[in-house]
Design a protein around this motif. Structure first.
Motif, PDB file in Angstrom:
ATOM      1  N   THR A 165      48.639  44.037  42.409  1.00 45.36           N
ATOM      2  CA  THR A 165      49.707  45.045  42.478  1.00 45.36           C
ATOM      3  C   THR A 165      49.680  45.869  43.769  1.00 45.36           C
TER       4      THR A 165
ATOM      5  N   GLY B 274      35.300  35.956  28.306  1.00 49.15           N
ATOM      6  CA  GLY B 274      36.619  36.382  28.772  1.00 49.15           C
ATOM      7  C   GLY B 274      36.593  37.234  30.028  1.00 49.15           C
TER       8      GLY B 274
ATOM      9  N   LEU C  61      34.951  37.332  33.836  1.00 46.29           N
ATOM     10  CA  LEU C  61      34.146  36.735  34.892  1.00 46.29           C
ATOM     11  C   LEU C  61      34.269  37.595  36.144  1.00 46.29           C
TER      12      LEU C  61
ATOM     13  N   ARG D 208      46.348  51.252  28.831  1.00 44.99           N
ATOM     14  CA  ARG D 208      45.999  50.534  30.061  1.00 44.99           C
ATOM     15  C   ARG D 208      44.999  51.321  30.895  1.00 44.99           C
TER      16      ARG D 208
ATOM     17  N   ALA E  42      42.229  41.192  26.030  1.00 45.36           N
ATOM     18  CA  ALA E  42      43.669  41.014  26.288  1.00 45.36           C
ATOM     19  C   ALA E  42      43.920  39.794  27.169  1.00 45.36           C
ATOM     20  N   LEU E  43      44.981  39.039  26.803  1.00 42.96           N
ATOM     21  CA  LEU E  43      45.403  37.897  27.616  1.00 42.96           C
ATOM     22  C   LEU E  43      46.195  38.382  28.821  1.00 42.96           C
TER      23      LEU E  43
ATOM     24  N   GLN F  14      45.139  35.185  38.271  1.00 42.76           N
ATOM     25  CA  GLN F  14      45.978  36.071  37.474  1.00 42.76           C
ATOM     26  C   GLN F  14      47.441  35.899  37.863  1.00 42.76           C
TER      27      GLN F  14
ATOM     28  N   ARG G 248      36.340  40.742  40.760  1.00 42.34           N
ATOM     29  CA  ARG G 248      35.858  42.034  40.257  1.00 42.34           C
ATOM     30  C   ARG G 248      34.402  41.857  39.872  1.00 42.34           C
TER      31      ARG G 248
ATOM     32  N   TYR H 170      48.041  53.675  37.821  1.00 43.73           N
ATOM     33  CA  TYR H 170      49.390  53.877  38.339  1.00 43.73           C
ATOM     34  C   TYR H 170      50.545  53.763  37.339  1.00 43.73           C
ATOM     35  N   TYR H 171      50.257  53.446  36.061  1.00 46.07           N
ATOM     36  CA  TYR H 171      51.380  53.268  35.126  1.00 46.07           C
ATOM     37  C   TYR H 171      52.042  54.600  34.777  1.00 46.07           C
TER      38      TYR H 171
ATOM     39  N   GLU I  41      32.247  42.477  37.572  1.00 44.20           N
ATOM     40  CA  GLU I  41      32.188  42.950  36.184  1.00 44.20           C
ATOM     41  C   GLU I  41      30.865  42.549  35.565  1.00 44.20           C
TER      42      GLU I  41
ATOM     43  N   GLY J  52      55.740  45.344  35.818  1.00 41.50           N
ATOM     44  CA  GLY J  52      55.178  44.003  35.949  1.00 41.50           C
ATOM     45  C   GLY J  52      53.953  43.834  35.078  1.00 41.50           C
TER      46      GLY J  52
ATOM     47  N   ASP K  73      56.493  40.688  38.718  1.00 43.62           N
ATOM     48  CA  ASP K  73      56.906  42.073  38.947  1.00 43.62           C
ATOM     49  C   ASP K  73      58.395  42.150  39.263  1.00 43.62           C
TER      50      ASP K  73
ATOM     51  N   GLU L  51      42.979  43.015  42.211  1.00 49.42           N
ATOM     52  CA  GLU L  51      44.261  42.914  41.504  1.00 49.42           C
ATOM     53  C   GLU L  51      45.330  42.718  42.565  1.00 49.42           C
TER      54      GLU L  51
END
Ligand code: HAM
Length: 431
Positions: free
Chosen positions: A84, A119, A121, A274, A295-296, A126, A112, A278-279, A114, A318, A130, A82
């Motif tokens: 951030t 949807g 990969l 989420r 989620a898009l 991305q 990642r 960190y949110y 995954e 962000g 922010d 990611e």
């Protein structure tokens, strides 16, 4: 002789032949246009970072999915999963000397490990937007507005997508009033994050096992999500002052979204929490209305991250929007832009002896910024027309001996076969 080994892309990785790359570029254009429309500046960072940047900061789920290894110098490193944490690291170094707020965007490729599925990969691009150094509700709303601006430009109106918004402070107040201790809030968030995808009993079981709630309290927490809208929450918890404050903040957020012209997209939904650690405040995710896809886009406020990576204490908000789910939704909705090979002219010479003239015409058109394909060897006129069509040229310039003698050439619009005569002198750059 042994058979040569055949290679494929690794599972979860993609090639981008021109049609795919053009689609990706179109998405990036929409991302850039929306970012610039709100005054955001583009930045980037390296794809490989210290492993420590992600451990603890991103949360368990992402850390389990890291592509991490020890490099030849013995450093523990990871491919970025990611953006951030990289953003926080970059700003920790330089934010003190920068005017606030800081509006930055980036379109990194992320990795990642995954379980691959529709949807999801193992690499994706991305778009990250922010806003750092501002903690007002207006900042939260602006950022979500940037995301919706790009989606709207791609043809996704409120009939096709919705932004589900919530606030971790509100959820925390509700969880506390149901008896969840502060130390277990993060654990409870990651269970709530999966409420929609797990059977009711499983959620209750996890709240008992992982958060330490009694089965009754766990049942009470689960029932919070039966009516996850603002009215449901107000009806059940309206007299708790912390909840009332959270509800008012949410109403202000939704109100500003309406004024910015995005009201029809936005819905309050308590189940949005989420997965990342960190949110600290408002959180949101954008989904297709059909509920078919993941989620898009996901984002929210994270006011402690910069300080945690050794920077100034700065509030931030962000989102990240991936290219994979977005491309799928556009395809499902028949909104994928058509592939355009982007060739303006194909120059055809009827006689091989005129190929020199064809080269001069092509050079002149290219010098004017046009794209031009020339046949690379002498071939029949039929073959040249076929090639012009298969290259997707918009116009064919036809150099025939009779026209050349009159100082002219024929210009054919490939789509409808319409022909006009043009002066050779003009084609060669004269008046
Ligand atoms: P995230 O929810 O992990 O957030 O990812 C954001 C979006 O990236 C997802 O909604 C999804 O579209 C896409 N995405 C994530 N993982 C994959 C995958 N494996 N394959 C395809 N697409 C994927 C973040 O990463 C936050 N750092 C966003 C953020 C920026 N928050 C604040 N600023």
């Amino acid at each position: 002789m042994s058979k040569p080994q055949k290679f494929k892309t690794l599972r979860g990785f993609r090639d981008f032949p021109p049609e795919e790359l053009q689609l990706r570029s179109r998405l990036f254009e929409a991302f850039r246009q929306a970012s610039v429309a709100f005054g955001y500046q583009e930045y980037d960072g390296p794809p490989l970072e210290s492993l420590d940047l992600y451990v603890e900061k991103s949360g368990e789920e992402i850390v389990e999915q890291l592509y991490a290894f020890t490099d030849k110098g013995g450093r523990e490193v990871a491919l970025r999963p990611e953006m951030t944490p990289s953003l926080a690291r970059i700003l920790a170094d330089r934010s003190r000397s920068m005017p606030k707020p800081i509006r930055w965007f980036s379109i990194p490729q992320l990795f990642r490990y995954e379980r691959t599925q529709r949807g999801r990969l193992r690499e994706h691009y991305q778009w990250n937007v922010d806003l750092v150094g501002e903690d007002s509700v207006d900042a939260d709303a602006e950022v979500l507005g940037v995301a919706l601006t790009a989606l709207r430009a791609l043809g996704l109106g409120p009939d096709r997508i919705r932004a589900r918004v919530s606030d971790r402070r509100l959820l925390a107040a509700l969880l506390r009033s149901a008896g969840v201790p502060d130390a277990e809030l993060l654990a409870a968030y990651s269970i709530v994050d999966k409420v929609e995808r797990e059977p009711r009993e499983r959620t209750i079981e996890r709240l008992v096992d992982e958060v330490g709630l009694t089965p009754e309290a766990a049942g009470q927490v689960r029932s919070l999500f039966d009516e996850p809208g603002l009215d449901g929450v107000r009806a059940s918890f309206g007299d708790d002052p912390a909840v009332t404050e959270g509800l008012e903040a949410m109403e202000a957020f939704v109100g500003i979204m309406e004024e910015l012209g995005f009201g029809a997209y936005v819905e309050f939904d308590l189940t949005i929490v989420r997965g990342l650690a960190y949110y600290t405040g408002p959180v949101f995710e954008i989904f297709d209305r059909g509920g078919e896809l993941r989620a898009l886009c996901g984002g929210g406020r994270y006011d402690n991250l910069l300080e945690k990576v050794g920077g100034e204490s700065l509030p931030a908000v962000g989102f990240g929007m991936g290219d994979v789910v977005l491309s799928e939704l556009l395809a499902d909705e028949g909104l994928s832009p058509e592939y355009d090979r982007g060739v303006d002219f194909f120059v055809i010479s009827i006689d091989d002896s005129d190929r020199g003239l064809a080269r001069r015409v092509a050079a002149q058109l290219r010098s004017q910024g046009q794209s031009v394909i020339l046949p690379l060897r002498g071939m029949s006129v039929g073959k040249q027309f076929k090639a012009a069509a298969s290259e997707g040229a918009r116009q064919a310039v036809i150099l025939g001996p009779d026209e050349i003698e009159r100082g002219e050439a024929v210009m054919r619009t490939m789509a409808d076969g319409n022909e006009t005569t043009v002066s050779l002198r003009r084609l060669l750059g004269g008046e």
